[in-house]
Design a protein around this motif. Structure first.
Motif, short mmCIF file in Angstrom:
data_model
loop_
_atom_site.label_atom_id
_atom_site.label_comp_id
_atom_site.label_asym_id
_atom_site.label_seq_id
_atom_site.Cartn_x
_atom_site.Cartn_y
_atom_site.Cartn_z
N TYR A 34 0.98 -1.31 -0.08
CA TYR A 34 0.05 -0.06 -0.08
C TYR A 34 0.90 1.23 -0.01
CZ TYR A 34 0.98 0.26 5.09
OH TYR A 34 1.32 0.32 6.46
N LEU A 35 0.28 2.25 -0.62
CA LEU A 35 1.04 3.82 -0.46
C LEU A 35 0.32 4.51 0.37
CD1 LEU A 35 0.76 2.42 -3.58
CD2 LEU A 35 1.91 4.53 -3.77
N ARG A 36 1.08 5.22 1.30
CA ARG A 36 0.79 6.19 2.38
C ARG A 36 1.33 7.70 2.14
NH1 ARG A 36 1.42 7.38 7.93
NH2 ARG A 36 3.48 6.23 8.00
N ALA A 37 0.30 8.78 2.10
CA ALA A 37 0.92 10.02 2.25
C ALA A 37 1.78 10.21 3.50
CB ALA A 37 -0.50 11.11 2.29
N ARG A 38 2.91 10.97 3.21
CA ARG A 38 3.88 11.39 4.48
C ARG A 38 3.33 12.46 5.36
NH1 ARG A 38 8.82 8.91 4.38
NH2 ARG A 38 9.41 7.80 2.46
N ALA A 39 2.55 13.31 4.78
CA ALA A 39 2.23 14.64 5.31
C ALA A 39 0.95 14.92 5.20
CB ALA A 39 3.12 15.74 4.77
N PRO A 40 0.06 14.54 5.86
CA PRO A 40 -1.55 14.92 5.79
C PRO A 40 -1.73 16.27 6.50
CG PRO A 40 -1.11 12.90 7.60
CD PRO A 40 0.24 13.15 6.67
N HIS A 41 -2.92 16.83 6.28
CA HIS A 41 -3.24 17.97 7.03
C HIS A 41 -3.45 17.76 8.40
CE1 HIS A 41 -5.43 21.86 8.02
NE2 HIS A 41 -4.99 22.21 6.64
N PRO A 42 -2.76 18.75 9.26
CA PRO A 42 -2.73 18.46 10.66
C PRO A 42 -4.18 18.59 11.33
CG PRO A 42 -1.87 20.66 10.09
CD PRO A 42 -1.99 19.85 8.82
N ASP A 43 -5.27 19.07 10.63
CA ASP A 43 -6.54 19.36 11.04
C ASP A 43 -7.19 18.08 10.77
OD1 ASP A 43 -5.92 21.78 12.15
OD2 ASP A 43 -6.56 23.00 10.37
N ARG A 44 -6.79 17.27 9.85
CA ARG A 44 -7.63 16.01 9.74
C ARG A 44 -7.77 14.89 10.77
NH1 ARG A 44 -7.29 12.88 3.78
NH2 ARG A 44 -7.44 15.02 3.24
N THR A 45 -8.76 14.39 10.92
CA THR A 45 -9.18 13.40 12.14
C THR A 45 -9.45 11.92 11.57
OG1 THR A 45 -11.39 14.18 12.39
CG2 THR A 45 -9.59 15.27 13.68
N VAL A 46 -9.87 12.02 10.23
CA VAL A 46 -10.31 10.78 9.51
C VAL A 46 -9.40 10.57 8.65
CG1 VAL A 46 -12.35 9.53 8.35
CG2 VAL A 46 -12.74 11.17 10.34
N GLY A 47 -8.87 9.47 8.48
CA GLY A 47 -7.96 8.96 7.52
C GLY A 47 -9.05 8.35 6.10
N LEU A 48 -8.56 8.74 4.96
CA LEU A 48 -9.32 8.46 3.90
C LEU A 48 -8.26 7.29 3.18
CD1 LEU A 48 -10.56 11.65 2.17
CD2 LEU A 48 -11.65 10.28 3.92
N VAL A 49 -8.99 6.19 2.66
CA VAL A 49 -8.49 4.98 2.22
C VAL A 49 -9.17 4.55 0.96
CG1 VAL A 49 -7.38 2.67 2.45
CG2 VAL A 49 -7.37 4.44 4.43
N SER A 50 -8.54 4.42 -0.10
CA SER A 50 -9.19 3.97 -1.37
C SER A 50 -8.21 2.98 -2.25
CB SER A 50 -9.56 4.87 -2.34
OG SER A 50 -10.43 4.62 -3.37
N GLU A 88 -4.58 -3.34 6.63
CA GLU A 88 -3.11 -2.46 7.28
C GLU A 88 -2.84 -1.45 6.75
OE1 GLU A 88 0.36 -4.97 7.61
OE2 GLU A 88 -0.52 -6.74 7.71
N ALA A 89 -3.32 -0.81 5.52
CA ALA A 89 -3.42 0.65 5.43
C ALA A 89 -4.24 1.42 6.05
CB ALA A 89 -3.71 0.66 3.63
N SER A 90 -5.37 0.77 6.38
CA SER A 90 -6.34 1.51 7.20
C SER A 90 -5.64 1.64 8.53
CB SER A 90 -7.73 0.91 7.08
OG SER A 90 -8.23 0.79 5.87
N VAL A 91 -5.33 0.73 9.14
CA VAL A 91 -4.52 0.85 10.36
C VAL A 91 -3.79 2.05 10.51
CG1 VAL A 91 -3.21 -0.36 12.18
CG2 VAL A 91 -5.02 -1.52 11.08
N ALA A 92 -2.89 2.00 9.26
CA ALA A 92 -1.74 2.93 9.22
C ALA A 92 -2.23 4.33 8.92
CB ALA A 92 -0.78 2.63 8.22
N ALA A 93 -3.41 4.71 8.27
CA ALA A 93 -4.01 5.89 8.13
C ALA A 93 -5.02 6.28 8.88
CB ALA A 93 -4.43 5.66 6.62
N ALA A 94 -5.53 5.64 9.80
CA ALA A 94 -6.74 5.95 10.64
C ALA A 94 -6.27 7.18 11.25
CB ALA A 94 -7.16 4.77 11.55
N GLY A 95 -7.23 8.13 11.61
CA GLY A 95 -6.90 9.20 12.72
C GLY A 95 -7.96 8.85 13.90
N SER A 96 -7.78 10.02 14.59
CA SER A 96 -8.61 10.00 16.09
C SER A 96 -10.13 9.68 15.77
CB SER A 96 -8.22 11.24 16.86
OG SER A 96 -8.96 12.19 16.21
N GLY A 97 -10.36 10.14 14.49
CA GLY A 97 -12.10 9.98 14.29
C GLY A 97 -12.17 8.65 13.45
N GLY A 98 -11.32 7.84 12.96
CA GLY A 98 -11.38 6.79 12.34
C GLY A 98 -11.07 6.83 10.81
#
Length: 574
Positions: A34-50, A88-98
């Motif tokens: 899977y590929l993951r973004a290194r620098a998401p926005h600091p205000d983001r609480t939900v990870g987006l996975v596709s 595993e991508a979702s676990v890595a990307a999840a924020g505090s809001g899921g």
């Protein structure tokens, strides 16, 4: 295309190459992939996975980063990712809001994302899903699967990415995604199948002059095969189908003109202009026009159109900044962005009365109409011939010039031959267009605008003068394999047959013989000269077009004897 893919794990290799091309932006996890973004926005609480099958790039991976997705799970070419990749991508990307899954409605994708979601819930990670199902071609009442997910996925991912950066909750994102999907429909067409990476051959074949309507992004055949209409008619039909399928809603829309892999930017931008015209004619205001290849089907030759009805605030989400590999156009259209310049002023000497005069019923206008019918009939034949010896544009250039002449005659009242001269001198590019314009300019003095046949002597003189003008500019002589090889025998026949019963028919016969004889020549001028002996056996398209003008003259003014002439389709058949 298959010759260039790595022999082992092409998807992983491509993922690493994408990360190298965008340093500091993307992290690649290889097992599972899977590929993951290194620098998401600091205000983001939900990870987006596709994610989904590979071969659709830049879909998904192109929107990985700030303002877009947090993680992408690429499957094998046209195959779903495995649930472990997604989990595993979702676990890595999840924020505090899921984590929110954006899933195209294909069975494999749906099942694997659902299994991953069950595993995440078991682990206590909040998860929701937005199912993209925008493909109107698969909207069947008796289908348990439902519509496929296609190019509207880009719209969903961009709008949700912007909303997530604003701190939207999981439920807010899921609700927004559902509304965007409901407001979106897509339809795709293809003129050539994608190349199979396994065989190196097209995945399916289409007959000449046909296209598949309603193809899928995994290279699926269309729901029906149709005769290939003119592109403006095709865009009109697709637009009709889109608005028949779209739910009622706002008249402001976002549109995506998407290439399927092998369609050029030139073609896509032309389609965008035609679509823009169709939308305005329906009272629809396009506020965003994204034009490019966003959801490919490997190297399929085709395109899709997507329309999304815009709710308040969605244009601002589209315009929000991103830092992703794909740089989507984020400017918002206003009414003063219309691309069309004001109508050109009339040529010197034109009067308002002339601009509204009724077209002539005979004479030059009748010849123009006859020539237009012939050119429409043989355009594809001329194109095929030009593809063998040149760049393949002659048929379209000739047909376009004749269409422009008909428009001039209709709108200004100009005589047909005068309209041909104006169109080809002023509006047709390339080499042959202006040369034909010179010929038409001289013939206009001999072909009357009203009833009655042209004076044979005057026509012989005009042909000779037009021939001389073309030779002065182009420098060609008989035997160079150009339109001169048709014009010289036509001029000679007219000069010798001025007092005979059917001089136009004889001139047309001579021109046709001269044009067909170019097949035995090795071209010495023009693009055909670059291919050398490969051109031998192919008649010159320009010579054929010149000969067909005299066929049109004979058809109009000597209908009884013109029946001796071979059919235009036969003349141009190679």
């Amino acid at each position: 295309m298959s010759y260039f893919l790595p022999e082992t794990d092409p998807v992983l290799t491509a993922a690493r190459g994408l990360a190298l091309a965008h340093p500091g932006l993307i992290e690649v996890n290889s097992s599972p992939l899977y590929l993951r973004a290194r620098a998401p926005h600091p205000d983001r609480t939900v990870g987006l996975v596709s994610g989904g099958g590979s071969g659709h790039e830049p879909l998904h991976t192109g929107l990985l980063g700030l303002g877009g997705l947090d993680a992408v799970c690429p499957g094998a070419i046209f195959a779903s990712p495995h649930n472990r990749q997604i989990y595993e991508a979702s676990v890595a990307a999840a924020g505090s809001g899921g984590v929110l899954h954006i899933v195209k409605n294909y069975t494999g994708d749906v099942i694997n994302f659902q299994i991953a979601a069950e595993r995440l819930r078991h682990d206590g990670i909040p998860v929701a899903t937005v199912l993209v199902d925008d493909d109107l071609a698969t909207d069947a009442a008796d289908s348990a699967t439902g519509r496929r997910g296609t190019a509207a996925t880009t719209v969903v991912e961009k709008l949700l990415g912007a909303a997530a950066d604003r701190g939207a909750s999981l439920q807010e994102l899921a609700d927004l995604g559902a509304r965007v999907v409901a407001a979106s429909r897509s339809v795709a067409v293809a003129a050539r199948a994608q190349t199979s990476p396994t065989t190196g051959s097209p995945a399916f074949t289409l007959g000449a002059g046909t296209l598949d309507y309603g193809v899928g992004i995994h290279g699926e055949r269309g729901t029906r095969t149709i005769a290939h209409p003119p592109v403006d008619d095709l865009v009109r039909r697709m637009t009709d189908d889109l608005f028949d399928a779209l739910p009622a809603g706002p008249d402001e829309v976002l549109v995506v003109v998407n290439g399927l892999g092998a369609t050029t930017g030139l073609e896509l931008h032309a389609i965008a202009d035609l679509l823009h015209t169709q939308l305005l004619a329906r009272g629809i205001r396009p506020r965003v026009m994204a034009v490019g290849t966003y959801t490919a089907a490997l190297d399929m030759a085709g395109f899709s159109l997507t329309v999304t009805r815009l709710e308040p605030g969605w244009t601002e989400l589209w315009a929000a900044p991103t830092r992703t590999p794909l740089d989507l156009p984020r400017r918002i259209l206003t009414d003063d962005h219309a691309p069309h310049a004001p109508a050109a002023p009339s040529r010197p000497g034109a009067t308002p009365e002339a601009a509204t005069a009724a077209p002539g019923e005979a004479g030059g206008r009748a010849v123009l109409d006859a020539y237009a019918r012939i050119v429409t009939q043989v355009r594809d034949n001329l194109t095929r011939l030009d593809q063998l010896v040149g760049d393949g544009d002659f048929g379209d250039n000739l047909a376009g010039g004749v269409r422009r002449a008909v428009e001039l005659a209709d709108t200004t009242g100009a005589d047909g031959m005068t309209a041909l001269a104006g169109a080809f001198l002023d509006d047709v590019g390339g080499t042959s267009g202006p040369l034909f314009g010179l010929l038409f300019q001289h013939l206009a003095s001999a072909v009357p605008s009203g009833d009655g046949a042209p004076d044979r002597a005057a026509l012989a003189t005009a042909t000779a003068e037009g021939l001389a003008a073309v030779q002065r500019v182009g420098g060609a002589v008989v035997g160079d394999c150009t339109l001169i090889d048709a014009l010289v025998p036509a001029a000679e026949a007219l000069a010798a047959a001025a007092d005979t019963e059917a001089p136009l028919t004889e001139a047309a016969q001579a021109a046709v013989r001269g044009a067909l004889a170019t097949a035995s020549l090795r071209p010495r001028r023009g693009r055909a000269s670059y291919v050398g002996d490969h051109a031998i056996g192919v008649p010159d398209p320009g010579a054929l077009a010149a000969a067909l003008l005299y066929v049109a003259l004979a058809d109009v003014h000597e209908p009884a004897t013109a029946t001796r002439l071979p059919a235009p389709g036969y003349i141009t058949l190679h």
